[in-house]
Design a protein around this motif. Structure first.
Motif, PDB file in Angstrom:
ATOM      1  N   ASN A   1      -9.937  62.959  74.902  1.00 53.64           N
ATOM      2  CA  ASN A   1     -11.318  62.865  75.532  1.00 53.64           C
ATOM      3  C   ASN A   1     -12.513  63.496  75.288  1.00 53.64           C
ATOM      4  O   ASN A   1     -13.024  64.017  74.464  1.00 53.64           O
ATOM      5  CB  ASN A   1     -11.032  64.263  76.382  1.00 53.64           C
TER       6      ASN A   1
ATOM      7  N   THR B   1      -6.410  62.354  78.869  1.00 53.35           N
ATOM      8  CA  THR B   1      -6.123  63.898  79.787  1.00 53.35           C
ATOM      9  C   THR B   1      -6.763  63.947  80.670  1.00 53.35           C
ATOM     10  O   THR B   1      -8.074  64.097  81.083  1.00 53.35           O
ATOM     11  CB  THR B   1      -5.577  64.938  79.040  1.00 53.35           C
ATOM     12  N   ARG B   2      -5.959  64.687  81.902  1.00 50.66           N
ATOM     13  CA  ARG B   2      -6.446  65.116  83.067  1.00 50.66           C
ATOM     14  C   ARG B   2      -7.039  66.936  82.391  1.00 50.66           C
ATOM     15  O   ARG B   2      -6.193  67.608  82.029  1.00 50.66           O
ATOM     16  CB  ARG B   2      -5.872  65.766  84.407  1.00 50.66           C
ATOM     17  N   ARG B   3      -8.182  67.387  82.563  1.00 48.17           N
ATOM     18  CA  ARG B   3      -8.470  68.389  81.717  1.00 48.17           C
ATOM     19  C   ARG B   3      -8.055  70.261  82.957  1.00 48.17           C
ATOM     20  O   ARG B   3      -8.128  69.220  84.161  1.00 48.17           O
ATOM     21  CB  ARG B   3     -10.088  68.827  81.924  1.00 48.17           C
ATOM     22  N   LYS B   4      -7.550  71.467  81.835  1.00 42.24           N
ATOM     23  CA  LYS B   4      -7.084  71.747  83.058  1.00 42.24           C
ATOM     24  C   LYS B   4      -8.681  72.593  83.909  1.00 42.24           C
ATOM     25  O   LYS B   4      -9.257  72.861  83.765  1.00 42.24           O
ATOM     26  CB  LYS B   4      -6.793  73.122  81.780  1.00 42.24           C
TER      27      LYS B   4
ATOM     28  N   CYS C   1     -11.833  72.007  89.173  1.00 48.06           N
ATOM     29  CA  CYS C   1     -12.754  71.473  88.672  1.00 48.06           C
ATOM     30  C   CYS C   1     -12.585  71.916  86.868  1.00 48.06           C
ATOM     31  O   CYS C   1     -12.340  73.380  86.590  1.00 48.06           O
ATOM     32  CB  CYS C   1     -14.372  71.534  88.596  1.00 48.06           C
TER      33      CYS C   1
ATOM     34  N   GLN D   1     -14.705  65.609  89.213  1.00 49.98           N
ATOM     35  CA  GLN D   1     -13.090  64.929  90.363  1.00 49.98           C
ATOM     36  C   GLN D   1     -13.454  64.221  91.795  1.00 49.98           C
ATOM     37  O   GLN D   1     -12.890  63.169  91.655  1.00 49.98           O
ATOM     38  CB  GLN D   1     -12.407  65.986  91.133  1.00 49.98           C
TER      39      GLN D   1
ATOM     40  N   HIS E   1     -13.202  60.787  91.375  1.00 52.99           N
ATOM     41  CA  HIS E   1     -11.533  60.158  91.776  1.00 52.99           C
ATOM     42  C   HIS E   1     -11.134  60.780  92.852  1.00 52.99           C
ATOM     43  O   HIS E   1      -9.731  61.674  92.495  1.00 52.99           O
ATOM     44  CB  HIS E   1     -10.805  60.593  90.607  1.00 52.99           C
TER      45      HIS E   1
ATOM     46  N   ARG F   1      -7.088  61.744  93.239  1.00 55.52           N
ATOM     47  CA  ARG F   1      -6.726  62.159  92.783  1.00 55.52           C
ATOM     48  C   ARG F   1      -7.170  63.594  92.622  1.00 55.52           C
ATOM     49  O   ARG F   1      -6.842  65.088  92.618  1.00 55.52           O
ATOM     50  CB  ARG F   1      -6.931  61.639  91.740  1.00 55.52           C
ATOM     51  N   GLY F   2      -8.309  64.018  93.204  1.00 54.56           N
ATOM     52  CA  GLY F   2      -8.874  65.337  92.755  1.00 54.56           C
ATOM     53  C   GLY F   2      -8.144  66.356  93.938  1.00 54.56           C
ATOM     54  O   GLY F   2      -8.336  67.107  93.730  1.00 54.56           O
TER      55      GLY F   2
ATOM     56  N   GLN G   1      -4.221  66.923  94.104  1.00 59.34           N
ATOM     57  CA  GLN G   1      -3.978  67.777  92.967  1.00 59.34           C
ATOM     58  C   GLN G   1      -4.513  69.123  93.152  1.00 59.34           C
ATOM     59  O   GLN G   1      -4.244  70.245  92.358  1.00 59.34           O
ATOM     60  CB  GLN G   1      -4.061  67.503  91.838  1.00 59.34           C
TER      61      GLN G   1
END
Length: 287
Positions: free
Chosen positions: A164, A185-188, A255, A277, A280, A283-284, A287
């Motif tokens: 990323n 990858t999606r951030r924590k 976020c 987010q 998307h 997806r935001g 999740q």
């Protein structure tokens, strides 16, 4: 292997600028007086700095644990090896930009860079220096990921994968198109950090800020000394508050982007989906 994290690629040739040695020695002593135990030396490439050796040696003498972030190109130099074996770093992290000369040199835009990198790894390994590797995955080298992992295994080194990309510290977006979509990858969720409270960043001119991302506002550490660092906590608290369109966002709790990094993405005019987010929405929300 550990989870991937955020990174930015430094691909331009650079010359070091900053404080001269007497000012830097006083700066190191100020950092020591502030109670700093862990000092990370980074860049660009920190070893191109003509004062790298005296800075490293003095910080070591002052009792700091030292971490070096490097591309490995200078590790085969006899003077560097002598310094690092006499005063071994607590951590040595080496960036990997490819597993072949074509991909590596093409990404960093420097002919012969891969050969210097490999010589550096071999020299460090032969000298008994412990190091880990940061695998920088882009669209130019994604096909070599297995070979990059094998390189780490060859040297018995731990490694992390970074795919990323974030904008440059100046808000440039030139690194963003190089991302490899399949490795993103999606951030924590961002729930806060210690920036400005128990850690801080200092640039080559002695300007101290909460972190390497949030460089404004800053304090003149050589001029203000240890007492000036006390202001960084308040700067951090204000800087991390959601601002502008983020203020009333219903997705704040999930976020993954801190506000200083949001500001960099905005400055780089990056696509919303790269840091928000709302790029998307389904997806935001799910999740």
């Amino acid at each position: 292997m550990e989870d991937a994290a955020e990174t930015a690629i430094e691909i331009a040739l650079k010359e070091f600028e900053g404080l001269e040695w007497p000012e830097r020695e006083r700066l190191l002593e100020t950092i020591r007086d502030a109670g700093v135990l862990w000092l990370q030396l980074t860049g660009g490439e920190p070893m191109i700095d003509r004062s790298f050796a005296p800075v490293y040696a003095r910080a070591y003498e002052l009792g700091m644990m030292l971490e070096i972030l490097t591309n490995g190109s200078r590790l085969a130099a006899p003077r560097v090896l002598e310094l690092l074996t006499a005063h071994r770093p607590s951590k040595l992290s080496i960036s990997v930009y490819g597993a072949t000369e074509a991909s590596y040199d093409g990404l960093v835009r420097r002919k012969g860079a891969f050969r210097k990198f490999v010589r550096g790894l071999e020299a460090a390994s032969e000298a008994g220096l412990l190091f880990d590797l940061s695998l920088i995955i882009t669209d130019r080298n994604a096909h070599e990921v297995d070979a990059m992992r094998a390189l780490a295994e060859r040297f018995g080194a731990r490694y992390r994968e970074y795919a990323n990309m974030s904008p440059t510290i100046y808000g440039g977006g030139e690194s963003l198109p190089s991302q490899s979509p399949e490795f993103l990858t999606r951030r924590k969720p961002f729930t806060g950090c210690d920036a400005g409270h128990t850690s801080f960043h200092v640039n080559p001119f002695g300007k101290a800020s909460i972190c390497k991302i949030g460089r404004e506002p800053n304090i003149d550490l050589p001029g203000e000394g240890v007492t000036g660092l006390a202001r960084l906590g308040g700067i951090a608290d204000r800087s991390l508050l959601r601002q502008g369109g983020c203020t009333d966002c219903a997705l704040q709790d999930t976020c993954g982007t801190c506000m200083p990094l949001v500001q960099l993405y905005r400055k780089a005019q990056a696509p919303l989906a790269s840091y928000c987010q709302h790029g998307h929405p389904r997806r935001g929300v799910n999740q």
